[in-house]
Design a protein around this motif. Structure first.
Motif, PDB file in Angstrom:
ATOM      1  N   ASN A  42       0.851  -1.176   0.087  1.00  0.00           N
ATOM      2  CA  ASN A  42      -0.233   0.081   0.038  1.00  0.00           C
ATOM      3  C   ASN A  42       0.933   1.137  -0.004  1.00  0.00           C
ATOM      4  OD1 ASN A  42       0.202  -1.142   3.011  1.00  0.00           O
ATOM      5  ND2 ASN A  42       0.168   1.055   2.844  1.00  0.00           N
ATOM      6  N   SER A  48      -5.504   3.212   3.856  1.00  0.00           N
ATOM      7  CA  SER A  48      -4.911   2.210   3.336  1.00  0.00           C
ATOM      8  C   SER A  48      -5.199   0.889   4.215  1.00  0.00           C
ATOM      9  CB  SER A  48      -3.460   2.338   3.021  1.00  0.00           C
ATOM     10  OG  SER A  48      -3.284   3.056   1.938  1.00  0.00           O
ATOM     11  N   SER A  52      -6.946  -2.542   2.780  1.00  0.00           N
ATOM     12  CA  SER A  52      -5.930  -3.423   2.717  1.00  0.00           C
ATOM     13  C   SER A  52      -6.552  -4.823   3.296  1.00  0.00           C
ATOM     14  CB  SER A  52      -4.460  -3.254   3.259  1.00  0.00           C
ATOM     15  OG  SER A  52      -3.568  -4.373   3.118  1.00  0.00           O
ATOM     16  N   ILE A  93      -2.859  -1.371  -2.974  1.00  0.00           N
ATOM     17  CA  ILE A  93      -3.780  -0.345  -2.685  1.00  0.00           C
ATOM     18  C   ILE A  93      -3.294   0.864  -2.630  1.00  0.00           C
ATOM     19  CG2 ILE A  93      -5.215   0.071  -0.410  1.00  0.00           C
ATOM     20  CD1 ILE A  93      -5.525  -2.763  -1.498  1.00  0.00           C
ATOM     21  N   THR A  94      -3.727   1.693  -3.627  1.00  0.00           N
ATOM     22  CA  THR A  94      -3.273   3.148  -3.937  1.00  0.00           C
ATOM     23  C   THR A  94      -4.276   3.741  -4.890  1.00  0.00           C
ATOM     24  OG1 THR A  94      -1.574   4.373  -4.936  1.00  0.00           O
ATOM     25  CG2 THR A  94      -2.055   2.386  -5.894  1.00  0.00           C
ATOM     26  N   ASN A 103      -9.208   6.075  -2.522  1.00  0.00           N
ATOM     27  CA  ASN A 103      -8.288   5.142  -2.455  1.00  0.00           C
ATOM     28  C   ASN A 103      -8.558   4.114  -3.547  1.00  0.00           C
ATOM     29  OD1 ASN A 103      -5.958   3.246  -1.764  1.00  0.00           O
ATOM     30  ND2 ASN A 103      -6.364   3.826   0.321  1.00  0.00           N
TER      31      ASN A 103
END
Length: 450
Positions: A42, A48, A52, A93-94, A103
């Motif tokens: 992430n 995040s 996640s 995760i971005t 996100n």
């Protein structure tokens, strides 16, 4: 065509479009398509951990073991997946350059490349199903994996001419954008013997220094500090550090088109020819420089996965986008901001200061416009433009590129945001502005009347 995955993964506003229910089901869907161990990482966004955790729960619920490599740049996860045979895929995760309230979930295939549209389509199909979970004694486990960022940096260092870079005694200013590059890029520069002054170097998901998109208007502090410290170069990343842009030694922002063209020419010269791959949105400057060096430019639709897969198909020597996303196939077939830094330092060692190189190339004027456009109007806006440009040379590789004798216009809806983009380019500044004004007005009027 996928309905959830945009140009770079699934994105949305946290606890609205991007919520734990979606992330849980997405984890189950990914784990059902890519059966086996999955690596996850992430960036620094506040949400995040939440997203996640939900994705990991979905993956484990369908029997996948998860290797959590922590907060690292996207290309570090891609390198980890590529170099570990026991890992079948990755999840990042971005939301890259999007504002902090966003996100996203990006899928990485086993070879380290971003998932193809076909694989994303499979994930979406599975997402819409009632996905069965495994028995209690078959659920996956999660393993925390330290050191992935360091291994990624070491891999980059192994590809560079370290003695040459050390001999130059560079001083640079790096703007990490409070993002995923906060640890890896300073470490890379230390290993290369480069004196590094950092800006926004702490991981903070609110992005307090400036928005995470490395555009010129967001980099005023970087430009000033480069001048004030008499640094050789300024460097700026986006939130997940798969991109970087540069500032020359006089504090001038260098557009990504110029960086791409200069490095493309250098790589073609070193290889005595070869294919360079870039989307339709990239400046014509790259065509002139690559052709002069004996290479050939191949154009694709916009999107790093499309560029990288075309490079793999035809053996491209280098590729990238005008937004600072550069792909070096001798390292890996994905955008890599840290490798771009290393290659730029080598380029300056061999060809002189960036400002000096820029002074010798043709000047193209590019106008970039961005309009808010509801997603449901994007397709009809494109049809309207197409119908109202009859008789003009057009390219529909991605969006609508309209060619003129003295320039071009590209109209293209964003794949990740409710935005419509209009680019125009000419060697005549006034003509570039005229073209951009004309087509921006057409799009704006259509949207307002819809």
């Amino acid at each position: 065509m996928t309905k959830m995955f945009g140009t770079n993964g699934v994105r949305g506003i946290v606890n609205k479009d991007m919520n734990v229910q979606l992330a849980l089901q997405m984890g189950k869907a990914i784990g059902s398509v890519f059966t086996g161990a999955i690596a996850i990482a992430n960036d620094t966004r506040l949400s995040s951990d939440m997203i996640s955790s939900a994705v990991c729960s979905g993956l484990m619920a369908v029997g996948c073991d998860v290797y959590d490599i922590g907060m690292v740049p996207t290309p570090a996860l891609q390198y980890y997946v590529k170099t570990h045979d026991d890992v079948v895929a990755g999840v990042m995760i971005t939301a890259s350059h999007n504002p902090p309230e966003f996100n996203g979930i990006k899928v990485i295939e086993g070879d380290g490349t971003e998932a193809s549209k076909e694989k994303e389509g499979e994930v979406e199909e599975k997402y819409d199903e009632e996905i069965p979970t495994v028995a209690w004694d078959k659920v996956g486990n999660i393993h925390k994996v330290p050191g992935a960022g360091e291994a990624y940096v070491d891999a980059i260092v192994s590809k560079l001419d370290i003695p040459m870079i050390r001999k130059a005694k560079f001083k640079v200013v790096v703007d990490c954008a409070n993002g995923a590059a906060c640890f890896t890029t300073p470490l890379l520069l230390k290993k290369l013997g480069v004196r590094c002054i950092t800006l926004n170097g702490t991981p903070q998901g609110e992005f307090p220094g400036h928005p995470s998109e490395p555009t010129e208007e967001n980099l005023g502090d970087l430009k000033k500090l480069v001048k004030d410290t008499k640094a050789n170069l300024g460097i700026a990343h986006d939130g997940d550090a798969d991109r970087c842009v540069f500032v020359d030694n006089k504090g001038n922002y260098v557009p990504g088109d110029i960086t791409l063209a200069l490095l493309a020419r250098s790589i073609v010269m070193a290889n005595r020819g070869g294919y360079i791959v870039t989307p339709v949105a990239t400046s014509s400057l790259i065509d002139e420089l690559v052709k002069s060096a004996g290479g050939e430019v191949v154009r694709t639709a916009v999107g790093a996965p499309i560029v990288s897969r075309k490079m793999m198909e035809i053996g491209g020597k280098f590729g990238g986008e005008e937004n600072g996303g550069l792909i070096f196939p001798d390292h890996q077939h994905c955008r890599d901001g840290a490798m771009a830094i290393g290659r730029m330092l080598e380029n300056i060692c061999r060809n002189g200061a960036l400002l000096k190189q820029i002074s010798t190339i043709p000047v193209f004027y590019t106008e970039k416009r961005k309009l808010t456009c509801p997603n449901e109007l994007k397709e009809s806006a494109m049809q309207f433009l197409d119908q109202n440009t009859e008789g003009v040379s057009k390219n529909k590789t991605d969006g609508l590129k309209i060619m003129f004798d003295d320039g071009w216009v590209l109209a293209r809806p964003s794949g990740t945001e409710p935005i419509f983009r209009v680019y125009a380019e000419s060697k005549d500044r006034d003509r570039a502005v005229e073209l951009a004004d004309q087509y921006e007005t057409m799009v704006r009027n259509f949207i307002s009347s819809a």
